[in-house]
Write a protein that holds these residues in place. Structure first.
Motif, PDB file in Angstrom:
ATOM      1  N   LYS A 148      70.460  77.911  37.410  1.00 35.63           N
ATOM      2  CA  LYS A 148      71.437  77.687  38.474  1.00 35.63           C
ATOM      3  C   LYS A 148      71.717  76.205  38.647  1.00 35.63           C
ATOM      4  O   LYS A 148      70.796  75.402  38.810  1.00 35.63           O
ATOM      5  CB  LYS A 148      70.916  78.252  39.800  1.00 35.63           C
ATOM      6  N   LYS A 149      73.002  75.872  38.581  1.00 34.83           N
ATOM      7  CA  LYS A 149      73.421  74.499  38.873  1.00 34.83           C
ATOM      8  C   LYS A 149      74.146  74.509  40.206  1.00 34.83           C
ATOM      9  O   LYS A 149      74.977  75.385  40.445  1.00 34.83           O
ATOM     10  CB  LYS A 149      74.385  73.997  37.800  1.00 34.83           C
ATOM     11  N   HIS A 150      73.839  73.528  41.055  1.00 30.91           N
ATOM     12  CA  HIS A 150      74.565  73.382  42.316  1.00 30.91           C
ATOM     13  C   HIS A 150      75.600  72.281  42.151  1.00 30.91           C
ATOM     14  O   HIS A 150      75.280  71.206  41.632  1.00 30.91           O
ATOM     15  CB  HIS A 150      73.625  72.975  43.452  1.00 30.91           C
ATOM     16  N   CYS A 151      76.797  72.549  42.610  1.00 34.17           N
ATOM     17  CA  CYS A 151      77.850  71.535  42.581  1.00 34.17           C
ATOM     18  C   CYS A 151      77.590  70.549  43.720  1.00 34.17           C
ATOM     19  O   CYS A 151      77.399  70.960  44.865  1.00 34.17           O
ATOM     20  CB  CYS A 151      79.213  72.202  42.747  1.00 34.17           C
ATOM     21  N   LYS A 198      66.077  75.774  35.871  1.00 32.02           N
ATOM     22  CA  LYS A 198      66.298  75.645  34.425  1.00 32.02           C
ATOM     23  C   LYS A 198      65.458  76.651  33.663  1.00 32.02           C
ATOM     24  O   LYS A 198      64.261  76.461  33.497  1.00 32.02           O
ATOM     25  CB  LYS A 198      65.892  74.245  33.939  1.00 32.02           C
ATOM     26  N   ASP A 199      66.057  77.709  33.230  1.00 32.94           N
ATOM     27  CA  ASP A 199      65.404  78.649  32.319  1.00 32.94           C
ATOM     28  C   ASP A 199      64.057  79.158  32.863  1.00 32.94           C
ATOM     29  O   ASP A 199      63.008  78.945  32.258  1.00 32.94           O
ATOM     30  CB  ASP A 199      65.215  77.991  30.949  1.00 32.94           C
ATOM     31  N   VAL A 200      64.144  79.830  33.989  1.00 29.44           N
ATOM     32  CA  VAL A 200      62.927  80.342  34.640  1.00 29.44           C
ATOM     33  C   VAL A 200      62.771  81.838  34.363  1.00 29.44           C
ATOM     34  O   VAL A 200      63.721  82.608  34.520  1.00 29.44           O
ATOM     35  CB  VAL A 200      62.983  80.094  36.172  1.00 29.44           C
ATOM     36  N   SER A 201      61.596  82.225  33.899  1.00 25.17           N
ATOM     37  CA  SER A 201      61.297  83.642  33.649  1.00 25.17           C
ATOM     38  C   SER A 201      59.969  83.988  34.306  1.00 25.17           C
ATOM     39  O   SER A 201      59.017  83.205  34.237  1.00 25.17           O
ATOM     40  CB  SER A 201      61.185  83.922  32.143  1.00 25.17           C
ATOM     41  N   ASP A 233      73.781  81.308  37.440  1.00 24.45           N
ATOM     42  CA  ASP A 233      74.740  80.856  36.430  1.00 24.45           C
ATOM     43  C   ASP A 233      74.768  81.864  35.292  1.00 24.45           C
ATOM     44  O   ASP A 233      73.836  82.647  35.120  1.00 24.45           O
ATOM     45  CB  ASP A 233      74.316  79.491  35.871  1.00 24.45           C
ATOM     46  N   GLY A 234      75.820  81.773  34.497  1.00 26.16           N
ATOM     47  CA  GLY A 234      75.929  82.668  33.340  1.00 26.16           C
ATOM     48  C   GLY A 234      76.407  84.038  33.768  1.00 26.16           C
ATOM     49  O   GLY A 234      77.150  84.177  34.728  1.00 26.16           O
ATOM     50  N   ASP A 235      75.922  85.020  33.066  1.00 29.32           N
ATOM     51  CA  ASP A 235      76.381  86.391  33.277  1.00 29.32           C
ATOM     52  C   ASP A 235      75.572  87.030  34.415  1.00 29.32           C
ATOM     53  O   ASP A 235      74.496  87.568  34.188  1.00 29.32           O
ATOM     54  CB  ASP A 235      76.207  87.167  31.960  1.00 29.32           C
ATOM     55  N   ALA A 236      76.128  86.952  35.626  1.00 31.22           N
ATOM     56  CA  ALA A 236      75.397  87.464  36.798  1.00 31.22           C
ATOM     57  C   ALA A 236      75.171  88.972  36.670  1.00 31.22           C
ATOM     58  O   ALA A 236      74.115  89.489  37.036  1.00 31.22           O
ATOM     59  CB  ALA A 236      76.170  87.154  38.070  1.00 31.22           C
TER      60      ALA A 236
END
Ligand SMILES: Nc1ncnc2c1ncn2[C@@H]1O[C@H](COP(=O)(O)OP(=O)(O)OP(=O)(O)O)[C@@H](O)[C@H]1O
Ligand SMILES: [Mg+2]
Length: 82
Positions: A11-14, A29-32, A65-68
């Motif tokens: 997730k990026k915040h504007c 950033k890439d959390v699993s 972000d990406g494909d929700a």
């Protein structure tokens, strides 16, 4: 059995809404991770690590972000399958 399964969450915040000058903070950033049914976990990290952002996404208060749709499908299918 998983209650929550998260794969490659981003997730990026504007942080600037100026036209053509959008700047973003990469909050997640890439959390699993996976959380088993009935298990209790704590989400720990320093200020600004992204804890609230992750919690809001898992609560459907914020879109990842990406494909929700894919994010939700993966999370829900994993929960239903197991
Ligand atoms: N709505 C927003 N708009 C812009 N930036 C944001 C927004 N929400 C969070 N951020 C930024 O994203 C990053 C992660 O913030 P977040 O609030 O998720 O962290 P946190 O781990 O909950 O921090 P804290 O321990 O201070 O509660 C930080 O750099 C923060 O400034
Ligand atoms: Mg917080």
């Amino acid at each position: 059995m998983n209650a929550i399964a998260v794969e490659h969450l981003r997730k990026k915040h504007c942080v600037s809404e100026e036209f053509r000058k959008a700047r973003y903070i990469e909050a997640v950033k890439d959390v699993s991770f996976q959380i088993g049914k009935g298990a209790i976990h704590a989400l720990l990290g320093p200020n600004g690590a992204g804890k609230t952002t992750i919690t809001r996404i898992l609560s459907a208060l914020l879109l990842p972000d990406g494909d929700a749709q894919r994010f939700w499908d993966t999370m829900l299918l994993k929960m239903l399958k197991e």
